[in-house]
Design an enzyme around this catalytic site. Structure first.
Site, PDB file in Angstrom:
ATOM      1  N   GLU A   1     -44.052  86.755  19.167  1.00  0.00           N
ATOM      2  CA  GLU A   1     -45.401  86.270  19.410  1.00  0.00           C
ATOM      3  C   GLU A   1     -45.447  84.757  19.188  1.00  0.00           C
ATOM      4  O   GLU A   1     -45.012  84.256  18.150  1.00  0.00           O
ATOM      5  CB  GLU A   1     -46.397  86.952  18.474  1.00  0.00           C
ATOM      6  CG  GLU A   1     -47.837  86.532  18.704  1.00  0.00           C
ATOM      7  CD  GLU A   1     -48.801  87.202  17.750  1.00  0.00           C
ATOM      8  OE1 GLU A   1     -50.006  86.882  17.821  1.00  0.00           O
ATOM      9  OE2 GLU A   1     -48.357  88.040  16.927  1.00  0.00           O
TER      10      GLU A   1
ATOM     11  N   ASP B   1     -42.222  74.475  24.762  1.00  0.00           N
ATOM     12  CA  ASP B   1     -43.611  74.905  24.800  1.00  0.00           C
ATOM     13  C   ASP B   1     -44.431  73.702  25.232  1.00  0.00           C
ATOM     14  O   ASP B   1     -44.147  72.567  24.829  1.00  0.00           O
ATOM     15  CB  ASP B   1     -44.095  75.419  23.446  1.00  0.00           C
ATOM     16  CG  ASP B   1     -45.416  76.158  23.564  1.00  0.00           C
ATOM     17  OD1 ASP B   1     -45.495  77.094  24.386  1.00  0.00           O
ATOM     18  OD2 ASP B   1     -46.386  75.813  22.849  1.00  0.00           O
ATOM     19  N   SER B   2     -45.407  73.943  26.075  1.00  0.00           N
ATOM     20  CA  SER B   2     -46.177  72.830  26.597  1.00  0.00           C
ATOM     21  C   SER B   2     -47.618  73.227  26.824  1.00  0.00           C
ATOM     22  O   SER B   2     -47.974  74.412  26.797  1.00  0.00           O
ATOM     23  CB  SER B   2     -45.553  72.334  27.914  1.00  0.00           C
ATOM     24  OG  SER B   2     -45.524  73.368  28.879  1.00  0.00           O
TER      25      SER B   2
ATOM     26  N   ASP C   1     -52.374  71.422  37.144  1.00  0.00           N
ATOM     27  CA  ASP C   1     -51.994  70.267  37.962  1.00  0.00           C
ATOM     28  C   ASP C   1     -53.126  69.737  38.849  1.00  0.00           C
ATOM     29  O   ASP C   1     -53.290  68.516  38.977  1.00  0.00           O
ATOM     30  CB  ASP C   1     -50.776  70.596  38.836  1.00  0.00           C
ATOM     31  CG  ASP C   1     -49.470  70.576  38.055  1.00  0.00           C
ATOM     32  OD1 ASP C   1     -49.424  69.942  36.986  1.00  0.00           O
ATOM     33  OD2 ASP C   1     -48.496  71.184  38.526  1.00  0.00           O
TER      34      ASP C   1
END
Length: 207
Positions: A40, A76-77, A162
């Site tokens: 998780e 991670d972003s 985006d």
């Protein structure tokens, strides 16, 4: 030596292979080793979530005695909006639910930003990469692409947020730039290039 990346995204793997080519490492998605993501992502920062994903793969390989000559990496972003105190941030993928279409998510964000004028529309795409080396220690790099929330969605060459992330220096959203150009300036690309340099330094010093 090899890099095992905690992803099944083939586009991401192709980008990593291109950037990491001069290390001479083989780059593999975790699925190539029969591994699946189960942990998780409950970290409070991008770096914590990146380490959670990388550590899961590292621990599984370690249990198999298969971490020698292996660097495990994960990223991670997220999309961070100044006016929203950094939201959606680490919750970017989960904002309004994992299965909610990004057109709906983007419309919701633009609704929250109604009446907010420049320069208060500042925003960033942020990417943190975690690399766990064979001895188990972790290193991190981060890439930040700064811009602002667009006034309206534009472009169909990107995905996610985006269409509403506008880059003033190019006069376009990241969905209007095209993948090849976007990837050359993206937050992930910046973080990957930094990690590439870090790995080469480690190689030179014998890791």
């Amino acid at each position: 030596m090899r890099i095992v990346f905690a992803t099944q995204n083939q586009g991401k793997i192709a980008e990593i292979k291109e950037i990491m080519a001069d290390t001479g490492y083989e780059v593999l998605p975790m699925g190539a080793l029969g591994l699946k993501a189960e942990a998780e992502e409950n970290g409070e920062t991008f770096s914590e979530n990146a380490e959670i994903k990388a550590r899961e793969v590292y621990d599984k390989l370690s249990a198999l005695g298969d971490v020698e000559d292996t660097i495990v990496m994960a990223d991670d972003s997220g999309f961070c909006i100044d006016h929203l105190s950094g939201a959606p941030g680490v919750h970017s993928a989960r904002f309004m639910g994992h299965d909610t279409d990004y057109r709906i998510k983007n419309e919701a964000i633009l609704k929250k930003m109604e009446g907010v004028e420049r320069p208060e529309r500042g925003a960033q795409f942020v990417c943190s990469i975690c690399a766990i080396f064979p001895d188990g220690h972790a290193e991190f790099t981060e890439g930040v692409l700064s811009g602002e929330v667009a006034m309206e969605p534009k472009g169909d060459e990107g995905f996610g947020y985006d269409p509403i992330f506008y880059l003033p220096r190019y006069g376009k959203t990241t969905a209007e730039l095209g993948d090849k150009f976007k990837n050359s300036v993206s937050h992930r690309s910046l973080a990957l290039h930094k990690m590439n340099e870090l790995i080469k330094e480690r190689l030179a010093s014998g890791i």
